[in-house]
Design a protein around this motif. Sequence first.
Motif, PDB file in Angstrom:
ATOM      1  N   UNK A  31       0.829  -1.207   0.000  1.00 24.73           N
ATOM      2  CA  UNK A  31       0.000   0.000   0.000  1.00 24.73           C
ATOM      3  C   UNK A  31       0.862   1.256   0.000  1.00 24.73           C
ATOM      4  N   UNK A  32       1.913   1.242   0.788  1.00 23.84           N
ATOM      5  CA  UNK A  32       2.801   2.407   0.910  1.00 23.84           C
ATOM      6  C   UNK A  32       3.573   2.663  -0.377  1.00 23.84           C
ATOM      7  N   UNK A  33       4.003   1.581  -1.053  1.00 22.31           N
ATOM      8  CA  UNK A  33       4.879   1.717  -2.217  1.00 22.31           C
ATOM      9  C   UNK A  33       4.183   1.430  -3.545  1.00 22.31           C
ATOM     10  N   UNK A  34       2.880   1.155  -3.502  1.00 25.22           N
ATOM     11  CA  UNK A  34       2.139   0.900  -4.732  1.00 25.22           C
ATOM     12  C   UNK A  34       2.575  -0.369  -5.448  1.00 25.22           C
ATOM     13  N   UNK A  35       2.779  -1.441  -4.688  1.00 26.04           N
ATOM     14  CA  UNK A  35       3.237  -2.720  -5.247  1.00 26.04           C
ATOM     15  C   UNK A  35       2.164  -3.787  -5.082  1.00 26.04           C
ATOM     16  N   UNK A  36       2.377  -4.894  -5.756  1.00 27.12           N
ATOM     17  CA  UNK A  36       1.561  -6.075  -5.561  1.00 27.12           C
ATOM     18  C   UNK A  36       1.886  -6.643  -4.180  1.00 27.12           C
ATOM     19  N   UNK A  37       0.878  -6.961  -3.359  1.00 23.51           N
ATOM     20  CA  UNK A  37       1.126  -7.460  -1.999  1.00 23.51           C
ATOM     21  C   UNK A  37       1.988  -8.728  -1.946  1.00 23.51           C
ATOM     22  N   UNK A  38       1.757  -9.676  -2.848  1.00 25.38           N
ATOM     23  CA  UNK A  38       2.562 -10.901  -2.832  1.00 25.38           C
ATOM     24  C   UNK A  38       4.020 -10.596  -3.151  1.00 25.38           C
ATOM     25  N   UNK A  39       4.230  -9.740  -4.125  1.00 26.61           N
ATOM     26  CA  UNK A  39       5.593  -9.344  -4.494  1.00 26.61           C
ATOM     27  C   UNK A  39       6.266  -8.620  -3.322  1.00 26.61           C
ATOM     28  N   UNK A  40       5.541  -7.708  -2.703  1.00 28.34           N
ATOM     29  CA  UNK A  40       6.100  -6.961  -1.569  1.00 28.34           C
ATOM     30  C   UNK A  40       6.461  -7.910  -0.426  1.00 28.34           C
ATOM     31  N   UNK A  41       5.623  -8.908  -0.172  1.00 25.65           N
ATOM     32  CA  UNK A  41       5.890  -9.879   0.892  1.00 25.65           C
ATOM     33  C   UNK A  41       7.148 -10.683   0.586  1.00 25.65           C
ATOM     34  N   UNK A  42       7.269 -11.168  -0.640  1.00 23.04           N
ATOM     35  CA  UNK A  42       8.448 -11.957  -1.022  1.00 23.04           C
ATOM     36  C   UNK A  42       9.720 -11.115  -0.986  1.00 23.04           C
ATOM     37  N   UNK A  43       9.649  -9.884  -1.484  1.00 17.67           N
ATOM     38  CA  UNK A  43      10.811  -8.994  -1.437  1.00 17.67           C
ATOM     39  C   UNK A  43      11.228  -8.708   0.005  1.00 17.67           C
ATOM     40  N   UNK A  44      10.246  -8.518   0.864  1.00 15.24           N
ATOM     41  CA  UNK A  44      10.522  -8.222   2.269  1.00 15.24           C
ATOM     42  C   UNK A  44      11.166  -9.420   2.964  1.00 15.24           C
ATOM     43  N   UNK A  45      10.676 -10.618   2.680  1.00 15.17           N
ATOM     44  CA  UNK A  45      11.284 -11.816   3.253  1.00 15.17           C
ATOM     45  C   UNK A  45      12.738 -11.952   2.812  1.00 15.17           C
ATOM     46  N   UNK A  46      13.004 -11.703   1.538  1.00 13.58           N
ATOM     47  CA  UNK A  46      14.374 -11.793   1.019  1.00 13.58           C
ATOM     48  C   UNK A  46      15.259 -10.728   1.660  1.00 13.58           C
ATOM     49  N   UNK A  47      14.741  -9.524   1.793  1.00 12.73           N
ATOM     50  CA  UNK A  47      15.493  -8.429   2.418  1.00 12.73           C
ATOM     51  C   UNK A  47      15.822  -8.766   3.867  1.00 12.73           C
ATOM     52  N   UNK A  48      14.843  -9.285   4.591  1.00  9.01           N
ATOM     53  CA  UNK A  48      15.068  -9.647   5.998  1.00  9.01           C
ATOM     54  C   UNK A  48      16.133 -10.734   6.135  1.00  9.01           C
ATOM     55  N   UNK A  49      16.092 -11.737   5.262  1.00 12.18           N
ATOM     56  CA  UNK A  49      17.090 -12.809   5.319  1.00 12.18           C
ATOM     57  C   UNK A  49      18.485 -12.245   5.052  1.00 12.18           C
TER      58      UNK A  49
END
Length: 191
Positions: free
Chosen positions: A111-129
């Motif tokens: 919502x904040x970055x205007x992205x697809x939620x699934x994509x944002x979730x996967x990117x966030x998981x990768x970033x956290x790892x």
Amino acid sequence: MLLTVSGPPGSGKSTTAELLAERFDLEHVSGGDIFRELAEERGYTPLEFNKLAEENDQIDRDLDRRLREIACEEDDLVLESRLAGWLAGDQADFRFWLDAPPRVRGQRIAEREGKDPERATEETKAREASEAKRYQEYYGIDIRDLTIYDLSVNTARWEPEAVLDMFVTAVERYEAAGDEGQARVDTEYEF
């Protein structure tokens, strides 16, 4: 008073830190703001600087060192970043950790970055790892170790004002005489 607010992307760190700073009339220092300042100082956009940081560990180290200096030199502030509780160390009066399930955080980021939620979730998981690996490698910090925090809250369960109320209650009801000891913050690195 030095309060720290830490947690993964999309957990509500900025919102909570801003509310805490306003409630207690404290300065709010954000790791994201410091990152943007460092980028500007070096002539990069934040996006360019983020890409550079993936290849150059000195950028993370400079950011963390600057946040550590702020925590040690300043008073009356809310310090917000993924590592704020670790960076502030024994200087912090209260260390707060925020979290939420990955899909909730992904939705917030989308919502904040205007992205697809699934994509944002996967990117966030990768970033956290990636970040968890770097924190361990750089400083000997296991970001999943929450034992240094005074209070940890799942922000998916409560609205920002309710989270704020919990933190304000913790700060206002604190009695030094009954304190059995603050959790020590030990790292393998001097910031």
